[in-house]
Write a protein that holds these residues in place. Structure first.
Motif, PDB file in Angstrom:
ATOM      1  N   MET A 190     -65.951 -28.810  19.695  1.00 41.63           N
ATOM      2  CA  MET A 190     -64.844 -27.969  20.125  1.00 41.63           C
ATOM      3  C   MET A 190     -63.668 -28.803  20.601  1.00 41.63           C
ATOM      4  SD  MET A 190     -65.282 -24.711  19.755  1.00 41.63           S
ATOM      5  CE  MET A 190     -66.595 -23.552  19.350  1.00 41.63           C
ATOM      6  N   ALA A 191     -63.890 -29.669  21.588  1.00 41.73           N
ATOM      7  CA  ALA A 191     -62.814 -30.459  22.174  1.00 41.73           C
ATOM      8  C   ALA A 191     -62.581 -31.717  21.334  1.00 41.73           C
ATOM      9  CB  ALA A 191     -63.155 -30.826  23.622  1.00 41.73           C
ATOM     10  N   ARG A 240     -72.090 -32.326  25.033  1.00 42.04           N
ATOM     11  CA  ARG A 240     -70.840 -32.595  25.725  1.00 42.04           C
ATOM     12  C   ARG A 240     -70.392 -31.395  26.559  1.00 42.04           C
ATOM     13  NH1 ARG A 240     -71.271 -35.121  21.112  1.00 42.04           N
ATOM     14  NH2 ARG A 240     -70.935 -33.195  19.956  1.00 42.04           N
ATOM     15  N   ASP A 241     -70.236 -31.638  27.843  1.00 44.09           N
ATOM     16  CA  ASP A 241     -69.754 -30.574  28.740  1.00 44.09           C
ATOM     17  C   ASP A 241     -68.400 -30.050  28.298  1.00 44.09           C
ATOM     18  OD1 ASP A 241     -72.029 -31.121  30.166  1.00 44.09           O
ATOM     19  OD2 ASP A 241     -71.018 -31.856  31.968  1.00 44.09           O
ATOM     20  N   GLY A 296     -74.834 -23.429  32.184  1.00 45.74           N
ATOM     21  CA  GLY A 296     -76.207 -23.125  32.547  1.00 45.74           C
ATOM     22  C   GLY A 296     -77.075 -22.709  31.370  1.00 45.74           C
ATOM     23  N   THR A 297     -76.441 -22.369  30.244  1.00 47.87           N
ATOM     24  CA  THR A 297     -77.203 -21.988  29.048  1.00 47.87           C
ATOM     25  C   THR A 297     -77.511 -23.190  28.157  1.00 47.87           C
ATOM     26  OG1 THR A 297     -75.221 -21.560  27.696  1.00 47.87           O
ATOM     27  CG2 THR A 297     -76.059 -19.747  29.065  1.00 47.87           C
ATOM     28  N   ARG A 298     -77.072 -24.369  28.564  1.00 47.03           N
ATOM     29  CA  ARG A 298     -77.272 -25.561  27.731  1.00 47.03           C
ATOM     30  C   ARG A 298     -78.717 -26.052  27.856  1.00 47.03           C
ATOM     31  NH1 ARG A 298     -73.568 -30.867  28.594  1.00 47.03           N
ATOM     32  NH2 ARG A 298     -75.122 -32.352  27.829  1.00 47.03           N
ATOM     33  N   ALA A 301     -64.368 -25.948  26.634  1.00 49.54           N
ATOM     34  CA  ALA A 301     -63.371 -25.522  25.649  1.00 49.54           C
ATOM     35  C   ALA A 301     -63.693 -24.144  25.076  1.00 49.54           C
ATOM     36  CB  ALA A 301     -63.272 -26.547  24.519  1.00 49.54           C
ATOM     37  N   ALA A 302     -64.992 -23.835  24.972  1.00 53.36           N
ATOM     38  CA  ALA A 302     -65.407 -22.542  24.437  1.00 53.36           C
ATOM     39  C   ALA A 302     -65.586 -21.500  25.530  1.00 53.36           C
ATOM     40  CB  ALA A 302     -66.721 -22.707  23.674  1.00 53.36           C
ATOM     41  N   ASP A 303     -65.274 -21.864  26.772  1.00 52.60           N
ATOM     42  CA  ASP A 303     -65.475 -20.973  27.908  1.00 52.60           C
ATOM     43  C   ASP A 303     -66.931 -20.505  27.960  1.00 52.60           C
ATOM     44  OD1 ASP A 303     -64.673 -19.663  30.215  1.00 52.60           O
ATOM     45  OD2 ASP A 303     -64.094 -17.826  29.169  1.00 52.60           O
TER      46      ASP A 303
END
Length: 297
Positions: free
Chosen positions: A42-43, A104-105, A116-118, A110-112
């Motif tokens: 994303m980023a 990557r955090d 916690g779901t990672r 970036a995707a909002d």
């Protein structure tokens, strides 16, 4: 063993020509390659993976399309299921979906998306929702179920993108196989992961998993330029890691050598029982695809 090719979606000069990705896709489709692969961030300045899926479905006729990998936690699961089913339909059922939790955090931000779901549990939860969508269940309050239905009943082939033992064992309940990645081409480590996956799928009462792996590559004529190419790629791609660590990794990461040496390496990976290796380019120059076309297959 099959050999696939990854699109150069993470290269800094990708957008220097508007038709780079199309030319790559056509060359791979017309060559000996088993799959055309691309991943998600994303980023970063890479193309959106789901948009690219539609484009590659239109640009190709034969080759399998593989996401290596899409991170479901960066998307709402029902629209993601719809997008993947659409890509599967457009490609005539040629889609394999590699899924992972992402590393990557900043991509989650970036995707909002909720950090916690990672987790593998968060991944499995979204896979379960997508499977329900693909089965034609009414997962939302609507007159008709969310479609289109995928070509294969139950949805496209799903591979888990991980090397972690706990994640592999957890994914055996829902994945069809493994989308592995080797940083340093440790063949003993690769064999260990393959054995772990076979054991996990057997213990879960599942059919034997499809075993795929991937690694960065660059080819030269023995002059050392391939290793420099890998280094440049990693400096750009691994932008979230301090440069000194990337420089240390680049000395041994992936493959850098002659085309003949690459073929020898692929033969050794085949001996481990891999079903497919997916090569990851470290340049957007399509010449490296042409250089290998006569040696693969």
């Amino acid at each position: 063993m099959d050999v696939g090719m990854t699109l150069p979606v993470m290269e800094p000069d990708l957008w220097a020509a508007a038709d780079t990705l199309e030319r790559w896709a056509v060359a791979v489709d017309e060559g000996p390659w088993s799959s055309l692969c691309f991943g998600e961030r994303m980023a970063f300045d890479n193309p959106d993976a789901l948009t690219l899926l539609g484009a590659t479905a239109a640009w190709t006729r034969r080759v399998r399309l593989v996401t290596t990998v899409v991170v479901p936690q960066l998307h709402a699961p029902v629209p993601l299921a719809k997008a993947l089913a659409t890509g599967d339909r457009l490609s005539g059922g040629r889609l394999t979906v590699g899924l992972g939790v992402g590393g990557r955090d900043e991509d989650y931000r970036a995707a909002d998306a909720d950090l916690g779901t990672r987790t593998i549990a968060g991944l499995a939860e979204r896979v379960a929702t997508m499977r329900r969508v693909w089965a034609g269940e009414r997962v939302v309050d609507a007159v008709r179920p969310v479609g289109p239905p995928p070509v294969r009943p139950g949805g496209p082939e799903l591979l888990v993108g991980t090397l972690g033992p706990r994640t592999i064992r957890g994914a055996a309940a829902w994945a069809d196989g493994l989308a592995g990645m080797s940083l340093d081409l440790d063949l003993a480590g690769m064999a260990k992961v393959f054995t772990l996956a076979r054991d996990a799928w057997r213990d879960a009462g599942r059919p034997a998993p499809r075993l795929t792996t991937s690694f960065w590559f660059a080819v030269d004529d023995g002059d050392g330029s391939a290793r420099e190419q890998v280094h440049r790629h990693l400096r750009h791609y691994m932008n979230w890691i301090p440069a000194e660590y990337v420089d240390a990794l680049a000395a041994t990461a992936g493959f850098a050598g002659t085309p003949g040496q690459l073929v020898e390496l692929l033969e050794r990976v085949a001996d481990l029982g891999a079903d497919e290796v997916q090569l990851i380019p470290t340049s957007a120059d399509i010449d490296q695809v042409h250089r290998l076309t006569g040696l693969v297959g």
